[in-house]
Design an enzyme around this catalytic site. Structure first.
Site, short mmCIF file in Angstrom:
data_model
loop_
_atom_site.label_atom_id
_atom_site.label_comp_id
_atom_site.label_asym_id
_atom_site.label_seq_id
_atom_site.Cartn_x
_atom_site.Cartn_y
_atom_site.Cartn_z
CG ASN A 20 -0.75 1.93 13.77
OD1 ASN A 20 -1.13 2.65 14.44
ND2 ASN A 20 0.37 1.21 13.97
CE LYS A 22 3.62 3.07 13.45
NZ LYS A 22 4.85 2.56 13.27
CG HIS A 107 2.69 -1.86 16.19
ND1 HIS A 107 3.76 -1.39 16.47
CD2 HIS A 107 2.22 -1.52 14.86
CE1 HIS A 107 4.31 -0.62 15.28
NE2 HIS A 107 3.26 -0.96 14.40
CD GLU A 109 5.92 1.76 16.48
OE1 GLU A 109 4.69 2.24 16.64
OE2 GLU A 109 6.43 1.74 15.45
CD GLU A 177 3.27 -3.61 11.15
OE1 GLU A 177 2.78 -2.84 10.40
OE2 GLU A 177 3.47 -3.03 12.47
N GLY A 183 9.14 2.34 9.60
CA GLY A 183 9.85 3.87 9.73
C GLY A 183 11.05 4.15 9.05
CB SER A 223 9.10 1.09 4.83
OG SER A 223 9.77 1.66 5.89
N GLY A 244 1.98 2.61 8.26
CA GLY A 244 2.18 3.64 9.24
C GLY A 244 2.26 5.05 8.71
N GLY A 245 3.38 5.83 8.88
CA GLY A 245 3.51 6.97 8.28
C GLY A 245 2.59 7.49 6.87
P1 13P Z 1 5.58 2.62 8.76
O1 13P Z 1 4.62 2.54 7.59
O2 13P Z 1 5.76 4.04 9.17
O3 13P Z 1 6.88 2.10 8.39
O4 13P Z 1 4.99 2.10 9.84
C1 13P Z 1 4.61 0.70 9.68
C2 13P Z 1 3.84 0.16 11.10
O5 13P Z 1 4.37 0.10 12.10
C3 13P Z 1 2.42 -0.11 10.84
O6 13P Z 1 1.72 -0.73 11.82
#
Ligand code: 13P
Length: 265
Positions: A20, A22, A107, A109, A177, A183, A223, A244-245
């Site tokens: 993802n 983002k 999600h 967020e 999640e 993050g 993470s 994510g990252g």
């Molecule tokens: P991170 O892997 O950056 O913690 O993000 C997870 C996430 O929100 C994937 O949708």
């Protein structure tokens, strides 16, 4: 291993590693997608599927980069409506038209930045099905809920509110999640993940029946990186990751996928 136990039966599920991006990525970032495509072509990981969810602005170009590669393309959100006067929104049909085969809904967020409720997430999942997309439905507790020991209650209620009654394993994925792990570099322990994923499958079984729940992919997200992927992904009832990252760099994403290489799953 990547096995679901439900109703006394054991189901094998092919894992999925989904990225993802983002709100990250301009045209230049497509070189990372191309690098991932080339890595996977040179050293395939047939034990797992790969999916990338770039921002909507890149979907069409990402579709071209990934064409024929076997890497799936997903989007990050959709409107519940098929079309109409909803300035700035993007329908599931538009995402499908741009080449996506899946969409993330709910999600954290979106839930926190935009106040999305379980009912809205439910409507978005139905919109995904309507457009022929797989819905990746996200759930997760906040840090406060975790600290106060409410995780399992929160997740049960999010599942009951967000997952449509007719959800099918072929077109629905649930991603756990924990908000406090996104993050932050923090993660739950593998036994905590096992407990939560076991509960998710049990609740899905009560809602959808054991055969759908037993075949449904349950992803862990928060993470996930190359250094902890093996610990988190070989937990019972974990059928892959939502990253994510670490999905922004082809090398990191490939290393996460590689934990499945030769695993005999
Ligand atoms: P991170 O892997 O950056 O913690 O993000 C997870 C996430 O929100 C994937 O949708």
């Amino acid at each position: 291993m990547v096995i679901a136990r439900i109703g006394g039966r054991v189901t094998r599920i092919k894992p999925l590693v989904a990225g993802n991006w983002k709100m990250n990525g301009l045209g230049g970032s497509l070189s990372e997608l191309a690098a991932l495509r080339d890595h996977l072509a040179a050293s395939p990981v047939p034990e797992a599927d790969a999916m990338m969810c770039p921002p909507a602005t890149l979907l069409t170009r990402a579709h071209e980069v990934l064409s024929g590669s076997g890497i799936l393309l997903g989007a990050q959100d959709c409107s519940p409506h098929p079309s109409g006067a909803h300035t700035g929104d993007i329908s599931a049909e538009m995402l499908a038209d741009a080449g996506a085969t899946a969409v993330i809904v709910g999600h954290s967020e979106r839930r926190h930045d935009h106040g999305e409720t379980d009912a809205e997430v439910h409507a978005k999942a139905l919109a995904a099905y309507r457009a022929g997309l797989t819905a990746i439905i996200c759930i997760g507790e906040t840090e406060e809920q975790y600290r106060e020991g409410h995780t399992l209650d929160v997740l049960r209620s999010q599942l009951e509110g967000s997952v449509p009654e007719g959800a099918r394993a072929g077109t629905t994925i649930v991603a756990y999640e924990p908000v406090w792990a996104i993050g932050t570099g923090l993660t739950p322990t593998p036994p905590e993940v096992a407990q939560v994923h076991g509960l998710i499958r049990t609740v899905l079984g009560q809602m959808l029946g054991d055969s759908e729940a037993g075949a449904m992919r349950l992803l862990y997200g928060g993470s996930v990186k190359p250094s902890n992927a093996a610990d988190l992904l070989f937990v019972p009832d974990v059928n892959g990751a939502l990253v994510g990252g670490a999905s922004l760099k082809a090398k990191d994403f490939y290393e996460i996928m590689s934990v499945y290489a030769g695993s005999g799953i």
